[in-house]
Design an enzyme around this catalytic site. Structure first.
Site, PDB file in Angstrom:
ATOM      1  N   GLY A  87       0.736  -1.380  -0.028  1.00 31.51           N
ATOM      2  CA  GLY A  87      -0.047   0.162  -0.024  1.00 31.51           C
ATOM      3  C   GLY A  87       0.692   1.259  -0.011  1.00 31.51           C
ATOM      4  N   LEU A  88       0.267   2.308   0.642  1.00 28.11           N
ATOM      5  CA  LEU A  88       1.029   3.538   0.729  1.00 28.11           C
ATOM      6  C   LEU A  88       1.228   4.158  -0.591  1.00 28.11           C
ATOM      7  CD1 LEU A  88       3.445   2.900   3.839  1.00 28.11           C
ATOM      8  CD2 LEU A  88       1.330   4.086   3.739  1.00 28.11           C
ATOM      9  N   CYS A  89       0.428   4.063  -1.692  1.00 26.39           N
ATOM     10  CA  CYS A  89       0.580   4.462  -3.001  1.00 26.39           C
ATOM     11  C   CYS A  89      -0.821   5.207  -3.320  1.00 26.39           C
ATOM     12  CB  CYS A  89       0.876   3.384  -3.763  1.00 26.39           C
ATOM     13  SG  CYS A  89      -0.270   1.967  -3.819  1.00 26.39           S
ATOM     14  N   GLY A  90      -1.525   6.017  -2.559  1.00 24.60           N
ATOM     15  CA  GLY A  90      -2.342   6.775  -2.543  1.00 24.60           C
ATOM     16  C   GLY A  90      -3.709   5.891  -3.372  1.00 24.60           C
TER      17      GLY A  90
END
Length: 286
Positions: A87-90
Protein backbone atom coordinates in the site's frame (compact mmCIF):
# COMPACT_ATOMS: atom_id res chain seq x y z
CA UNK A 1 -3.11 24.11 25.38
CA UNK A 2 -0.99 20.96 25.52
CA UNK A 3 2.00 21.08 27.84
CA UNK A 4 5.53 21.45 26.50
CA UNK A 5 6.43 17.78 26.92
CA UNK A 6 3.46 16.62 24.85
CA UNK A 7 4.34 19.07 22.06
CA UNK A 8 7.98 17.92 22.07
CA UNK A 9 6.86 14.30 21.78
CA UNK A 10 4.61 15.17 18.84
CA UNK A 11 7.45 17.05 17.11
CA UNK A 12 9.71 14.00 17.52
CA UNK A 13 7.00 11.67 16.21
CA UNK A 14 6.23 13.82 13.15
CA UNK A 15 9.95 14.22 12.38
CA UNK A 16 10.39 10.43 12.44
CA UNK A 17 7.42 9.98 10.12
CA UNK A 18 8.84 12.62 7.79
CA UNK A 19 12.15 10.77 7.57
CA UNK A 20 10.35 7.51 6.71
CA UNK A 21 8.15 9.04 4.00
CA UNK A 22 11.13 10.89 2.53
CA UNK A 23 13.14 7.64 2.34
CA UNK A 24 10.20 5.80 0.73
CA UNK A 25 9.87 8.59 -1.81
CA UNK A 26 13.51 8.25 -2.84
CA UNK A 27 13.27 4.45 -3.08
CA UNK A 28 10.15 4.68 -5.27
CA UNK A 29 11.81 7.31 -7.46
CA UNK A 30 14.75 4.96 -8.07
CA UNK A 31 12.47 2.01 -8.87
CA UNK A 32 10.23 4.19 -11.05
CA UNK A 33 13.10 5.04 -13.40
CA UNK A 34 13.76 1.36 -14.12
CA UNK A 35 10.05 0.49 -14.46
CA UNK A 36 9.41 3.50 -16.71
CA UNK A 37 12.29 2.57 -18.99
CA UNK A 38 10.93 -0.98 -19.26
CA UNK A 39 7.39 0.02 -20.29
CA UNK A 40 8.67 2.75 -22.62
CA UNK A 41 10.95 0.27 -24.39
CA UNK A 42 8.19 -2.33 -24.66
CA UNK A 43 5.39 -0.21 -26.12
CA UNK A 44 6.85 0.10 -29.66
CA UNK A 45 7.18 -3.70 -29.87
CA UNK A 46 3.61 -4.24 -28.66
CA UNK A 47 2.27 -1.65 -31.09
CA UNK A 48 4.23 -3.13 -34.03
CA UNK A 49 2.98 -6.62 -33.21
CA UNK A 50 -0.60 -5.35 -33.16
CA UNK A 51 -0.05 -3.50 -36.45
CA UNK A 52 1.34 -6.66 -38.09
CA UNK A 53 -1.61 -8.70 -36.83
CA UNK A 54 -4.05 -6.10 -38.13
CA UNK A 55 -2.36 -5.97 -41.53
CA UNK A 56 -2.52 -9.73 -41.98
CA UNK A 57 -6.01 -10.16 -40.53
CA UNK A 58 -7.43 -7.48 -42.82
CA UNK A 59 -6.68 -9.73 -45.81
CA UNK A 60 -8.34 -12.81 -44.31
CA UNK A 61 -11.90 -13.92 -43.68
CA UNK A 62 -13.66 -12.77 -40.52
CA UNK A 63 -13.23 -16.13 -38.77
CA UNK A 64 -9.47 -16.26 -39.32
CA UNK A 65 -8.88 -15.82 -35.59
CA UNK A 66 -10.45 -19.20 -34.86
CA UNK A 67 -11.36 -19.91 -31.25
CA UNK A 68 -9.88 -16.61 -30.09
CA UNK A 69 -12.50 -14.53 -31.91
CA UNK A 70 -15.61 -16.65 -31.46
CA UNK A 71 -18.02 -14.40 -29.58
CA UNK A 72 -20.46 -16.26 -27.35
CA UNK A 73 -23.50 -15.25 -25.35
CA UNK A 74 -22.11 -13.61 -22.23
CA UNK A 75 -23.07 -15.60 -19.14
CA UNK A 76 -19.75 -15.80 -17.28
CA UNK A 77 -17.20 -12.99 -17.14
CA UNK A 78 -13.65 -13.05 -15.76
CA UNK A 79 -12.10 -9.74 -14.70
CA UNK A 80 -8.32 -9.70 -14.33
CA UNK A 81 -7.63 -7.11 -11.61
CA UNK A 82 -4.02 -5.88 -11.56
CA UNK A 83 -3.07 -4.15 -8.30
CA UNK A 84 0.03 -4.08 -6.08
CA UNK A 85 1.27 -6.15 -3.17
CA UNK A 86 1.93 -3.10 -0.98
CA UNK A 87 0.00 0.00 0.00
CA UNK A 88 1.00 3.60 0.73
CA UNK A 89 0.48 4.56 -2.91
CA UNK A 90 -2.54 6.85 -2.73
CA UNK A 91 -5.63 5.83 -4.68
CA UNK A 92 -3.69 3.45 -6.95
CA UNK A 93 -5.29 0.24 -5.67
CA UNK A 94 -8.59 1.83 -4.66
CA UNK A 95 -9.29 2.97 -8.22
CA UNK A 96 -8.79 -0.54 -9.62
CA UNK A 97 -10.95 -2.11 -6.92
CA UNK A 98 -13.68 0.45 -7.55
CA UNK A 99 -13.58 -0.18 -11.31
CA UNK A 100 -13.78 -3.95 -10.80
CA UNK A 101 -16.89 -3.47 -8.67
CA UNK A 102 -18.32 -1.23 -11.39
CA UNK A 103 -17.74 -4.00 -13.94
CA UNK A 104 -19.50 -6.43 -11.62
CA UNK A 105 -22.49 -4.09 -11.43
CA UNK A 106 -22.40 -3.63 -15.21
CA UNK A 107 -22.72 -7.40 -15.68
CA UNK A 108 -25.49 -7.70 -13.09
CA UNK A 109 -27.33 -11.00 -13.45
CA UNK A 110 -24.28 -12.74 -14.86
CA UNK A 111 -21.52 -14.66 -13.11
CA UNK A 112 -18.55 -12.36 -12.54
CA UNK A 113 -15.30 -13.76 -11.13
CA UNK A 114 -11.97 -12.08 -10.50
CA UNK A 115 -8.46 -13.24 -11.36
CA UNK A 116 -6.32 -11.21 -8.96
CA UNK A 117 -2.78 -10.14 -9.78
CA UNK A 118 -1.63 -8.31 -6.67
CA UNK A 119 -2.28 -8.88 -2.96
CA UNK A 120 -4.18 -5.64 -2.31
CA UNK A 121 -6.82 -6.36 -4.92
CA UNK A 122 -7.22 -9.93 -3.71
CA UNK A 123 -7.63 -8.91 -0.05
CA UNK A 124 -10.20 -6.22 -0.83
CA UNK A 125 -12.29 -8.06 -3.43
CA UNK A 126 -12.41 -11.49 -1.82
CA UNK A 127 -15.01 -10.15 0.62
CA UNK A 128 -17.55 -9.33 -2.08
CA UNK A 129 -16.57 -11.12 -5.33
CA UNK A 130 -15.48 -14.67 -6.12
CA UNK A 131 -11.69 -14.90 -6.60
CA UNK A 132 -10.68 -17.80 -8.87
CA UNK A 133 -6.92 -17.26 -8.58
CA UNK A 134 -4.36 -14.95 -7.03
CA UNK A 135 -0.94 -14.42 -8.63
CA UNK A 136 0.63 -11.94 -6.19
CA UNK A 137 4.07 -13.54 -6.41
CA UNK A 138 4.50 -12.38 -10.03
CA UNK A 139 5.97 -9.07 -8.81
CA UNK A 140 8.79 -10.82 -6.96
CA UNK A 141 10.43 -11.66 -10.30
CA UNK A 142 8.54 -9.86 -13.06
CA UNK A 143 9.46 -11.30 -16.45
CA UNK A 144 7.75 -12.09 -19.75
CA UNK A 145 8.09 -15.84 -19.21
CA UNK A 146 6.35 -15.65 -15.84
CA UNK A 147 3.53 -13.53 -17.27
CA UNK A 148 3.23 -15.81 -20.31
CA UNK A 149 2.51 -18.73 -17.98
CA UNK A 150 -0.32 -16.74 -16.35
CA UNK A 151 -1.62 -15.65 -19.77
CA UNK A 152 -1.76 -19.29 -20.90
CA UNK A 153 -3.96 -20.21 -17.92
CA UNK A 154 -6.27 -17.25 -18.59
CA UNK A 155 -6.52 -18.05 -22.30
CA UNK A 156 -7.30 -21.68 -21.47
CA UNK A 157 -10.21 -20.58 -19.27
CA UNK A 158 -11.76 -18.89 -22.33
CA UNK A 159 -11.00 -21.60 -24.87
CA UNK A 160 -12.37 -24.32 -22.58
CA UNK A 161 -15.61 -22.38 -22.22
CA UNK A 162 -15.23 -21.57 -18.51
CA UNK A 163 -15.81 -17.90 -19.35
CA UNK A 164 -17.46 -16.11 -22.25
CA UNK A 165 -15.56 -12.83 -21.84
CA UNK A 166 -12.32 -11.79 -20.15
CA UNK A 167 -11.35 -8.20 -19.31
CA UNK A 168 -8.25 -6.52 -17.88
CA UNK A 169 -8.50 -3.70 -15.32
CA UNK A 170 -5.28 -1.87 -14.46
CA UNK A 171 -3.55 1.51 -14.10
CA UNK A 172 -1.91 2.74 -17.29
CA UNK A 173 1.27 4.71 -16.71
CA UNK A 174 1.25 8.25 -18.11
CA UNK A 175 3.75 9.98 -15.84
CA UNK A 176 4.84 9.92 -12.21
CA UNK A 177 1.82 11.92 -11.09
CA UNK A 178 -0.84 10.51 -13.44
CA UNK A 179 -2.18 6.98 -13.76
CA UNK A 180 -5.18 6.24 -15.97
CA UNK A 181 -7.58 3.41 -15.16
CA UNK A 182 -7.94 1.14 -18.19
CA UNK A 183 -10.50 -1.58 -18.92
CA UNK A 184 -9.46 -3.68 -21.91
CA UNK A 185 -11.20 -6.60 -23.55
CA UNK A 186 -8.78 -9.51 -23.49
CA UNK A 187 -10.93 -12.25 -24.99
CA UNK A 188 -12.65 -12.71 -27.34
CA UNK A 189 -10.53 -10.58 -29.63
CA UNK A 190 -12.38 -7.43 -30.58
CA UNK A 191 -12.98 -6.92 -34.31
CA UNK A 192 -9.85 -5.45 -35.82
CA UNK A 193 -10.51 -1.98 -37.17
CA UNK A 194 -7.79 0.00 -38.87
CA UNK A 195 -7.91 3.30 -40.75
CA UNK A 196 -4.96 2.18 -42.84
CA UNK A 197 -5.60 0.15 -46.01
CA UNK A 198 -4.50 -3.46 -45.97
CA UNK A 199 -1.17 -4.18 -47.60
CA UNK A 200 -1.62 -5.22 -51.22
CA UNK A 201 1.99 -6.08 -51.93
CA UNK A 202 2.84 -9.37 -53.61
CA UNK A 203 4.25 -11.34 -50.68
CA UNK A 204 4.95 -15.03 -50.30
CA UNK A 205 3.93 -16.24 -46.85
CA UNK A 206 5.56 -19.25 -45.28
CA UNK A 207 3.68 -20.73 -43.55
CA UNK A 208 0.27 -19.50 -44.73
CA UNK A 209 -1.23 -16.22 -43.57
CA UNK A 210 -3.82 -18.13 -41.54
CA UNK A 211 -1.14 -20.04 -39.65
CA UNK A 212 0.86 -16.86 -39.05
CA UNK A 213 -2.21 -15.09 -37.61
CA UNK A 214 -3.03 -18.02 -35.32
CA UNK A 215 0.59 -18.02 -34.13
CA UNK A 216 0.63 -14.27 -33.56
CA UNK A 217 -2.63 -14.12 -31.61
CA UNK A 218 -1.36 -16.03 -28.50
CA UNK A 219 1.88 -14.02 -28.58
CA UNK A 220 -0.12 -10.80 -28.91
CA UNK A 221 -2.33 -11.75 -25.95
CA UNK A 222 0.69 -12.57 -23.79
CA UNK A 223 2.27 -9.27 -24.80
CA UNK A 224 -0.96 -7.43 -23.99
CA UNK A 225 -1.06 -8.90 -20.47
CA UNK A 226 2.66 -8.29 -19.93
CA UNK A 227 2.28 -4.67 -21.04
CA UNK A 228 -0.69 -4.20 -18.68
CA UNK A 229 1.30 -5.58 -15.73
CA UNK A 230 4.34 -3.49 -16.67
CA UNK A 231 2.11 -0.40 -16.93
CA UNK A 232 0.66 -1.16 -13.50
CA UNK A 233 4.12 -1.78 -12.03
CA UNK A 234 5.42 1.59 -13.23
CA UNK A 235 2.19 3.31 -12.15
CA UNK A 236 2.54 1.84 -8.65
CA UNK A 237 5.96 3.38 -8.11
CA UNK A 238 4.83 6.68 -9.61
CA UNK A 239 1.78 6.76 -7.34
CA UNK A 240 3.83 5.83 -4.27
CA UNK A 241 6.47 8.44 -5.03
CA UNK A 242 3.78 11.12 -5.41
CA UNK A 243 1.95 9.99 -2.26
CA UNK A 244 5.14 9.97 -0.19
CA UNK A 245 6.13 13.37 -1.56
CA UNK A 246 2.79 14.81 -0.41
CA UNK A 247 3.09 13.02 2.93
CA UNK A 248 6.57 14.46 3.45
CA UNK A 249 5.35 17.96 2.63
CA UNK A 250 2.41 17.57 5.03
CA UNK A 251 4.69 16.26 7.78
CA UNK A 252 7.08 19.17 7.25
CA UNK A 253 4.22 21.64 7.50
CA UNK A 254 2.88 19.96 10.64
CA UNK A 255 6.33 19.92 12.25
CA UNK A 256 6.83 23.61 11.55
CA UNK A 257 3.39 24.39 13.00
CA UNK A 258 4.14 22.32 16.10
CA UNK A 259 7.47 24.10 16.56
CA UNK A 260 5.67 27.45 16.35
CA UNK A 261 3.11 26.24 18.91
CA UNK A 262 5.92 24.97 21.13
CA UNK A 263 7.77 28.30 21.01
CA UNK A 264 4.59 30.21 21.82
CA UNK A 265 3.83 27.90 24.75
CA UNK A 266 7.42 28.18 25.98
CA UNK A 267 7.32 31.98 25.78
CA UNK A 268 4.00 32.01 27.60
CA UNK A 269 5.43 29.79 30.34
CA UNK A 270 8.50 32.03 30.72
CA UNK A 271 6.28 35.13 30.85
CA UNK A 272 4.13 33.55 33.57
CA UNK A 273 7.23 32.70 35.61
CA UNK A 274 8.52 36.28 35.30
CA UNK A 275 5.13 37.64 36.37
CA UNK A 276 5.11 35.30 39.38
CA UNK A 277 8.61 36.44 40.39
CA UNK A 278 7.69 40.12 40.00
CA UNK A 279 4.46 39.55 41.89
CA UNK A 280 6.34 37.81 44.71
CA UNK A 281 8.89 40.63 44.90
CA UNK A 282 6.11 43.24 45.12
CA UNK A 283 4.41 41.22 47.82
CA UNK A 284 7.63 41.15 49.87
CA UNK A 285 7.99 44.92 49.51
CA UNK A 286 4.45 45.34 50.77
Amino acid sequence: MANLKEIRNRITSVSSTMQITSAMKMVSAAKLKKAQDAITAMRPYAEKLTELLQNLSATLDGDAGGEYTNAREIKKVLVVAITSNRGLCGAFNTNVIKEVKNRSDFYAGKQVDVFAIGKKGNDALIKTISIVDNQSAIFDNLSFDAVAHIADSIILKYISGDYDKIELVYNQFKNAATQIIQTEQFLPLAPIVSDLPASTGDYIFEPSKEEIVLTLIPKSLKTQLYKAIRDSFASEHGARMTAMHKATDNATEMRDQLKLTYNKARQAAITNEILEIVGGAEALKG
